[in-house]
Design a protein around this motif. Sequence first.
Motif, PDB file in Angstrom:
ATOM      1  N   ASP A  95       0.832  -1.216   0.000  1.00 44.00           N
ATOM      2  CA  ASP A  95       0.000   0.000   0.000  1.00 44.00           C
ATOM      3  C   ASP A  95       0.862   1.259   0.000  1.00 44.00           C
ATOM      4  OD1 ASP A  95      -2.330  -1.459  -0.031  1.00 44.00           O
ATOM      5  OD2 ASP A  95      -2.432  -1.576   2.160  1.00 44.00           O
ATOM      6  N   ALA A  96       1.902   1.230  -0.803  1.00 50.05           N
ATOM      7  CA  ALA A  96       2.782   2.393  -0.912  1.00 50.05           C
ATOM      8  C   ALA A  96       2.355   3.236  -2.093  1.00 50.05           C
ATOM      9  CB  ALA A  96       4.227   1.941  -1.075  1.00 50.05           C
ATOM     10  N   SER A  97       2.768   4.479  -2.093  1.00 53.12           N
ATOM     11  CA  SER A  97       2.496   5.365  -3.206  1.00 53.12           C
ATOM     12  C   SER A  97       3.223   4.824  -4.441  1.00 53.12           C
ATOM     13  CB  SER A  97       2.978   6.782  -2.891  1.00 53.12           C
ATOM     14  OG  SER A  97       2.932   7.580  -4.049  1.00 53.12           O
ATOM     15  N   LEU A  98       2.480   4.740  -5.537  1.00 47.88           N
ATOM     16  CA  LEU A  98       3.068   4.196  -6.764  1.00 47.88           C
ATOM     17  C   LEU A  98       4.256   5.027  -7.220  1.00 47.88           C
ATOM     18  CD1 LEU A  98       2.846   2.147  -9.130  1.00 47.88           C
ATOM     19  CD2 LEU A  98       1.402   3.826 -10.291  1.00 47.88           C
ATOM     20  N   LYS A  99       4.143   6.341  -7.139  1.00 43.66           N
ATOM     21  CA  LYS A  99       5.233   7.191  -7.593  1.00 43.66           C
ATOM     22  C   LYS A  99       6.460   7.009  -6.713  1.00 43.66           C
ATOM     23  CE  LYS A  99       2.354  10.679  -9.849  1.00 43.66           C
ATOM     24  NZ  LYS A  99       2.015  12.117  -9.949  1.00 43.66           N
ATOM     25  N   SER A 100       6.240   6.700  -5.405  1.00 41.41           N
ATOM     26  CA  SER A 100       7.377   6.463  -4.518  1.00 41.41           C
ATOM     27  C   SER A 100       8.110   5.180  -4.914  1.00 41.41           C
ATOM     28  CB  SER A 100       6.896   6.374  -3.064  1.00 41.41           C
ATOM     29  OG  SER A 100       6.280   7.578  -2.669  1.00 41.41           O
ATOM     30  N   VAL A 101       7.353   4.157  -5.287  1.00 42.10           N
ATOM     31  CA  VAL A 101       7.967   2.902  -5.717  1.00 42.10           C
ATOM     32  C   VAL A 101       8.795   3.136  -6.975  1.00 42.10           C
ATOM     33  CG1 VAL A 101       7.548   0.532  -6.455  1.00 42.10           C
ATOM     34  CG2 VAL A 101       6.118   1.558  -4.664  1.00 42.10           C
ATOM     35  N   PHE A 102       8.253   3.894  -7.930  1.00 41.80           N
ATOM     36  CA  PHE A 102       9.008   4.191  -9.143  1.00 41.80           C
ATOM     37  C   PHE A 102      10.234   5.048  -8.837  1.00 41.80           C
ATOM     38  CE2 PHE A 102       5.391   2.788 -11.739  1.00 41.80           C
ATOM     39  CZ  PHE A 102       6.073   2.164 -12.761  1.00 41.80           C
ATOM     40  N   ASP A 103      10.164   5.835  -7.784  1.00 47.41           N
ATOM     41  CA  ASP A 103      11.331   6.632  -7.385  1.00 47.41           C
ATOM     42  C   ASP A 103      12.475   5.708  -6.959  1.00 47.41           C
ATOM     43  OD1 ASP A 103      12.680   9.126  -6.757  1.00 47.41           O
ATOM     44  OD2 ASP A 103      12.435   8.526  -4.659  1.00 47.41           O
ATOM     45  N   ASP A 121      -2.987   9.404  -6.314  1.00 43.03           N
ATOM     46  CA  ASP A 121      -3.182   8.631  -5.089  1.00 43.03           C
ATOM     47  C   ASP A 121      -3.121   7.121  -5.331  1.00 43.03           C
ATOM     48  OD1 ASP A 121      -5.414   8.579  -6.623  1.00 43.03           O
ATOM     49  OD2 ASP A 121      -6.850   8.717  -4.970  1.00 43.03           O
ATOM     50  N   LEU A 122      -2.577   6.685  -6.441  1.00 39.37           N
ATOM     51  CA  LEU A 122      -2.478   5.260  -6.727  1.00 39.37           C
ATOM     52  C   LEU A 122      -1.550   4.580  -5.731  1.00 39.37           C
ATOM     53  CD1 LEU A 122      -2.274   5.047 -10.642  1.00 39.37           C
ATOM     54  CD2 LEU A 122      -4.159   4.328  -9.158  1.00 39.37           C
ATOM     55  N   LYS A 123      -1.988   3.432  -5.229  1.00 34.97           N
ATOM     56  CA  LYS A 123      -1.199   2.662  -4.279  1.00 34.97           C
ATOM     57  C   LYS A 123      -0.667   1.404  -4.969  1.00 34.97           C
ATOM     58  CE  LYS A 123      -2.348   5.446  -0.913  1.00 34.97           C
ATOM     59  NZ  LYS A 123      -1.361   6.318  -0.250  1.00 34.97           N
ATOM     60  N   ALA A 124       0.445   0.916  -4.484  1.00 33.11           N
ATOM     61  CA  ALA A 124       1.061  -0.277  -5.068  1.00 33.11           C
ATOM     62  C   ALA A 124       1.512  -1.211  -3.974  1.00 33.11           C
ATOM     63  CB  ALA A 124       2.247   0.103  -5.942  1.00 33.11           C
ATOM     64  N   THR A 125       1.275  -2.493  -4.170  1.00 31.98           N
ATOM     65  CA  THR A 125       1.774  -3.541  -3.277  1.00 31.98           C
ATOM     66  C   THR A 125       2.565  -4.528  -4.133  1.00 31.98           C
ATOM     67  OG1 THR A 125      -0.105  -3.331  -1.771  1.00 31.98           O
ATOM     68  CG2 THR A 125       1.155  -5.406  -1.718  1.00 31.98           C
ATOM     69  N   ILE A 126       3.830  -4.688  -3.804  1.00 31.35           N
ATOM     70  CA  ILE A 126       4.681  -5.560  -4.610  1.00 31.35           C
ATOM     71  C   ILE A 126       5.742  -6.190  -3.726  1.00 31.35           C
ATOM     72  CG2 ILE A 126       6.127  -3.583  -5.287  1.00 31.35           C
ATOM     73  CD1 ILE A 126       6.648  -5.066  -7.933  1.00 31.35           C
ATOM     74  N   PHE A 127       5.914  -7.485  -3.881  1.00 30.90           N
ATOM     75  CA  PHE A 127       6.959  -8.229  -3.173  1.00 30.90           C
ATOM     76  C   PHE A 127       7.684  -9.104  -4.217  1.00 30.90           C
ATOM     77  CE2 PHE A 127       3.702  -7.358  -0.026  1.00 30.90           C
ATOM     78  CZ  PHE A 127       4.432  -6.881   1.059  1.00 30.90           C
ATOM     79  N   VAL A 128       8.811  -8.652  -4.677  1.00 29.31           N
ATOM     80  CA  VAL A 128       9.616  -9.423  -5.635  1.00 29.31           C
ATOM     81  C   VAL A 128      11.052  -9.429  -5.151  1.00 29.31           C
ATOM     82  CG1 VAL A 128       8.142  -8.982  -7.635  1.00 29.31           C
ATOM     83  CG2 VAL A 128       9.963  -7.382  -7.098  1.00 29.31           C
ATOM     84  N   LYS A 129      11.715 -10.542  -5.358  1.00 26.72           N
ATOM     85  CA  LYS A 129      13.104 -10.677  -4.933  1.00 26.72           C
ATOM     86  C   LYS A 129      13.966 -11.083  -6.122  1.00 26.72           C
ATOM     87  CE  LYS A 129      12.178 -11.968  -0.112  1.00 26.72           C
ATOM     88  NZ  LYS A 129      12.818 -10.760   0.453  1.00 26.72           N
ATOM     89  N   GLN A 133      -1.084  12.478   0.898  1.00 28.20           N
ATOM     90  CA  GLN A 133      -2.188  13.091   1.613  1.00 28.20           C
ATOM     91  C   GLN A 133      -2.149  12.585   3.060  1.00 28.20           C
ATOM     92  OE1 GLN A 133      -5.556  11.743  -0.522  1.00 28.20           O
ATOM     93  NE2 GLN A 133      -5.504   9.672   0.297  1.00 28.20           N
ATOM     94  N   PRO A 134      -2.718  13.324   3.966  1.00 31.20           N
ATOM     95  CA  PRO A 134      -2.690  12.876   5.366  1.00 31.20           C
ATOM     96  C   PRO A 134      -3.360  11.525   5.505  1.00 31.20           C
ATOM     97  CG  PRO A 134      -3.454  15.152   5.166  1.00 31.20           C
ATOM     98  CD  PRO A 134      -3.405  14.597   3.787  1.00 31.20           C
ATOM     99  N   GLY A 135      -2.850  10.791   6.459  1.00 30.94           N
ATOM    100  CA  GLY A 135      -3.431   9.484   6.712  1.00 30.94           C
ATOM    101  C   GLY A 135      -2.399   8.554   7.299  1.00 30.94           C
ATOM    102  N   PRO A 136      -2.754   7.321   7.489  1.00 31.43           N
ATOM    103  CA  PRO A 136      -1.822   6.346   8.051  1.00 31.43           C
ATOM    104  C   PRO A 136      -0.674   6.095   7.080  1.00 31.43           C
ATOM    105  CG  PRO A 136      -3.780   5.263   7.241  1.00 31.43           C
ATOM    106  CD  PRO A 136      -4.042   6.724   7.155  1.00 31.43           C
ATOM    107  N   PRO A 137       0.405   5.513   7.546  1.00 33.54           N
ATOM    108  CA  PRO A 137       1.536   5.225   6.642  1.00 33.54           C
ATOM    109  C   PRO A 137       1.060   4.408   5.448  1.00 33.54           C
ATOM    110  CG  PRO A 137       2.152   4.815   8.925  1.00 33.54           C
ATOM    111  CD  PRO A 137       0.674   5.076   8.915  1.00 33.54           C
TER     112      PRO A 137
END
Length: 614
Positions: free
Chosen positions: A187-195, A214-222, A602-606
């Motif tokens: 549930d991270a910001s998509l733009k932050s993941v691309f950063d 406000d797009l959110k992304a969840t990804i777990f890759v190794k 935007q304000p809110g939980p992490p």
Amino acid sequence: MKHILIAFLFVLGGCATSPAVTDFQEGKKLIDSGQFEQGLEKIEKASSADPGNIEYKGYLASQRARAVDKLTGKAVQERNSGKFDDAESDYRMILKVDPANQHAKDGIERLKADRRHKDEVDQAQTLFDKGDMKGASSIVSAVLAEDPDQNDARSLRKRMDEIAAKMAKKPELDLAYGRKITLEFQDASLKSVFDVVSRVSGLNFIFDKDVKPDLKATIFVKNTTIKEAVRLLLVTNQLEQSVLDANTVLIYPNTSAKVHEYKELVVKSFYLSNADVKKTLEMLKTILKVKDVFIDEKLNLIVLRDTRDVVSLAAKLIAAEDLAEPEVVLDLEVLEVNTDHLSNLGLQFPQQIAASLGNSGSFTLNDWQNRNSGFVTMRITDPAFTLNLQMTDTDTKLLANPSIRVKDREKAKVHIGQKLPVLTSNITGGTVGTTSESVNYIDVGLKLDVQPTIRLDDQVDMKVELEVSNVLQTITTPSGSQVYTLGTRNASTSLRLKDGETQVLAGLIQNNQTSTANKVPGIGEIPVLGDLFTNDNADKTKTELVLLITPHIVRNIRRPDAVYGEFPAGTADAIGDVSTTQSVTKVETKPVQPPIQPAPVQPGPPARRPGQGR
């Protein structure tokens, strides 16, 4: 007595056989069994012993030409199949039969070049497998300069050109996308993941104005590639990408309008060698849903305008479709063997005796009283005695030996004979009208239809229809027209043969037997003694139709490489030549770095839990 006469006749016949006749007969038997070289030597020996015999010379010339043609066709097939040793053996056999044959001499020289070219292409393939594209390209170019139709060299050149075209697109981007990365975000910001991806790869990601912030992304890759990680982020958020330059990628919503606006299109021309351009177009429209496509039937050309992924898929589909049609050479031998045994043995006695009295056939009493030895005259109109010693054996072979090359599932037709005209009268205008005649033709002779179907296991299914007809009687109608009574023999079958296997179809046999005995009445009926007063006349005729058929596969369907048989094609909504499977690798234990805290949108939980990016 009759048996003694028969034995005497055979002795006389054996003594009369000359060495030339013996050599000729032995040569024919050797040729019929396939031993051309030995058979021709015998025929040539017979022709030398009897130079004036036209039959020997004609048969020698025809069989020599037949042997050369058959060996030449076989050598060409073997050369095209890469069987160079077998082809050279056939060419040298041709030179034994015809030492001046230039085609065989040229064929041997071409085989030397073929062997050298094959070795050079094998060397180029080895360099290609090791990654030495420059060395492989140099060798292939030299081979194609000498022989532009060398199939292995052309195939290797095509593969090298495809690789070179892919490498020339954007090598810097491919290098960056090929790096490995580990991402763990929830549930991270998509733009932050691309950063994070941008820091690791050195790539610039630009977002279209319509991408929701406000797009959110969840990804777990190794330990997966950056290319695969980016693709997963885009797919799960209904986004698409467009490469702007070597290190800049544009991210935009995956909508029809945006795809039409941003998706890069390419134009590619496909020249088809074997496939039908209309059927190939139908396949592309059915599988890839292409719209911007043009075909030229004259050039057998398809021009396609679409995305790179679609064009890449189209190239693979066309490669699997554009295969040479199978072809087969059918060696056919049709023989109509007429065997006629005629015997006429025995003593033939006179069948008529005439007697007369006097010189004119009438006489007086005075003539009778003064008769002399010549008064009564007897005449035998037939010869007094005839000794018949005749035995005739006739073997007639009407041979048709065509060799036909035909495509898979096409019908080959052979007609050897004649067309007989049949007049048809047409009356127009009522009772008293105009009479016109039209001519139609009917085929008489040998008709053979063969339709082969070539299978992948080098077996050939064939439908065979054979008909042999001849004119039995010609009838003239009251109007003066001629009609014919025809005798016909037919055979129809379906069979499967291996490449090079010969099948004999026989059994259409017709037997006629006639026996006549001329005897002296009374004496001829006495056992043993009656043979001296009997003349036997026997005639046995046997006609048999024989068909020999041998298929030789010139070219079969070559199964496409595995890369063209099955390959990823994207999703139902997004056609693309990309893998939809995620790489699964062993998880490595590494020290956890401090989490990267992006600026909250935007304000809110992490928006995410601590993640690791490298």
